[in-house]
Design a protein around this motif. Structure first.
Motif, mmCIF file in Angstrom:
data_model
loop_
_atom_site.group_PDB
_atom_site.id
_atom_site.type_symbol
_atom_site.label_atom_id
_atom_site.label_comp_id
_atom_site.label_asym_id
_atom_site.label_seq_id
_atom_site.Cartn_x
_atom_site.Cartn_y
_atom_site.Cartn_z
ATOM 1 N N LEU A 1 -9.950 4.882 29.428
ATOM 2 C CA LEU A 1 -10.154 5.306 30.815
ATOM 3 C C LEU A 1 -9.544 4.319 31.799
ATOM 4 N N LEU A 2 -9.671 3.019 31.505
ATOM 5 C CA LEU A 2 -9.223 1.997 32.446
ATOM 6 C C LEU A 2 -7.844 1.434 32.138
ATOM 7 N N GLY A 3 -7.371 1.584 30.896
ATOM 8 C CA GLY A 3 -6.134 0.892 30.561
ATOM 9 C C GLY A 3 -5.113 1.682 29.781
ATOM 10 N N ALA A 4 -5.248 3.013 29.680
ATOM 11 C CA ALA A 4 -4.306 3.811 28.902
ATOM 12 C C ALA A 4 -3.788 4.973 29.740
ATOM 13 N N ASN B 1 -3.012 7.937 28.040
ATOM 14 C CA ASN B 1 -3.301 9.130 27.250
ATOM 15 C C ASN B 1 -4.590 8.886 26.480
ATOM 16 N N GLY B 2 -4.993 9.887 25.693
ATOM 17 C CA GLY B 2 -6.231 9.760 24.942
ATOM 18 C C GLY B 2 -7.397 10.455 25.622
ATOM 19 N N ILE B 3 -8.534 10.449 24.943
ATOM 20 C CA ILE B 3 -9.722 11.142 25.463
ATOM 21 C C ILE B 3 -10.215 10.489 26.743
ATOM 22 N N GLY B 4 -10.252 9.156 26.779
ATOM 23 C CA GLY B 4 -10.738 8.474 27.974
ATOM 24 C C GLY B 4 -9.929 8.811 29.208
ATOM 25 N N ARG B 5 -8.597 8.782 29.097
ATOM 26 C CA ARG B 5 -7.751 9.122 30.231
ATOM 27 C C ARG B 5 -7.926 10.580 30.635
ATOM 28 N N SER B 6 -8.088 11.483 29.674
ATOM 29 C CA SER B 6 -8.298 12.900 29.981
ATOM 30 C C SER B 6 -9.622 13.112 30.709
ATOM 31 N N MET B 7 -10.659 12.380 30.312
ATOM 32 C CA MET B 7 -11.941 12.495 31.001
ATOM 33 C C MET B 7 -11.848 11.958 32.427
ATOM 34 N N GLY B 8 -11.073 10.866 32.602
ATOM 35 C CA GLY B 8 -10.875 10.338 33.950
ATOM 36 C C GLY B 8 -10.143 11.306 34.844
ATOM 37 N N THR B 9 -9.132 11.988 34.304
ATOM 38 C CA THR B 9 -8.391 12.992 35.076
ATOM 39 C C THR B 9 -9.293 14.164 35.454
ATOM 40 N N ALA B 10 -10.117 14.608 34.510
ATOM 41 C CA ALA B 10 -11.037 15.712 34.805
ATOM 42 C C ALA B 10 -12.047 15.314 35.873
#
Length: 286
Positions: free
Chosen positions: A228-231, A233-242
């Motif tokens: 979420l904070l440092g990538a 792509n991936g699940i964390g980044r997708s959740m941040g975008t949502a």
């Protein structure tokens, strides 16, 4: 004529077999080779059904932008599985690699701490306490500043946060070893390597599997937070975008996928434990 049918010793006990009463019978602990039973098969489906029912009841009491309908969440889950499998795969690959490295490093360091506990044990224990005391957000921010590669950054964060748990678990497992067993082995004057291979390695494996079971879920959470904070792509980044687009149903959908992934990881660990610890017996009180 004597009324007794057999001789008695000085303590008044008969030669024959004497059946102990319930009060006299000692507590017997029987060693059996049967492995401990896992969670009953009905427990997980019932828990899932109750959770879905509770979510459905709560969603009826709030607006859709706070608690979207259950059908919307399940629809988003399907869309993610069909349309974004690459984000799931990237996160799981990162998670598997970082967890594997943390397990190997933690196991090795914990073994060395147990084998050389007079000098290396206290010294490495102090270093481990320092690493464990560093907040997770500090590792994330430092990794973003230090490293340009996303994969190295995410792996470093997850490794540094999870490896102390394995080191401590293995070391404490060795320290809790039965002293009588250790003294019995030392009667044969084994080398340090033989003691490590024959005695410490099996003992540490039990503690390692316990640490894996308790740390796996935490490591996955750290991985998603790091993404979420440092990538990019991936699940964390997708959740941040949502979250940035106020797509609360997508956030819930990703949460459902993470819960399912965690159940799958725990199941794999359980299968691995049964394979590696097949030799271990279970104490049953009767």
């Amino acid at each position: 004529m004597s009324l007794t049918t057999g001789r008695h010793d000085g303590a008044g006990k008969s030669d024959g077999q004497r059946r102990p009463t319930d009060i006299e019978a000692p507590l017997v602990v029987k060693k059996v080779a049967k492995r401990r039973r896992g969670t009953p098969k009905w427990a997980v489906p019932v828990a899932i059904a109750l959770t879905l029912a509770l979510y459905w009841v709560v969603s009826l009491s709030f607006d859709a932008y706070i608690f979207p309908p259950l059908t919307d969440v399940l629809e988003q889950v399907w869309k993610i599985l069909v349309g974004q499998p690459q984000n799931i795969a990237v996160t799981l690959l990162r998670y598997g690699a970082a967890l594997f490295l943390a397990i190997i490093a933690g196991w090795a360091l914990g073994l060395l701490m147990g084998a050389y506990r007079r000098i290396f044990g206290p010294l490495m224990g102090a270093f481990t306490s320092i690493i464990q005391a560093v907040p997770a957000i500090s590792w994330i921010l430092l990794a973003v500043l230090w490293m340009s590669s996303v994969e190295v950054r995410i792996g470093f964060i997850t490794f540094m946060i999870s490896v102390p748990f394995f080191i401590i678990a293995v070391y404490e497992g060795i320290r809790d070893m039965d002293k009588d067993v250790l003294e019995a082995v030392e009667q044969f004057r084994p080398s340090k390597f033989q003691t490590l291979r024959i005695l410490l390695l099996p003992q540490s494996l039990v503690s390692l599997m316990t640490a894996m079971r308790s740390t796996a879920a935490m490591t996955l959470k750290i991985m998603v937070l790091a993404e979420l904070l440092g990538a990019n792509n991936g699940i964390g980044r997708s959740m941040g975008t949502a979250q940035a687009n106020f797509q609360i149903d997508v956030v819930f959908a990703w949460t459902v996928i993470l819960i399912a992934a965690n159940f799958a990881v725990i199941k794999l660990i359980d299968l691995l434990e049964r394979a590696l610890l097949r030799w271990r017996t279970e104490a049953v009180v009767r």
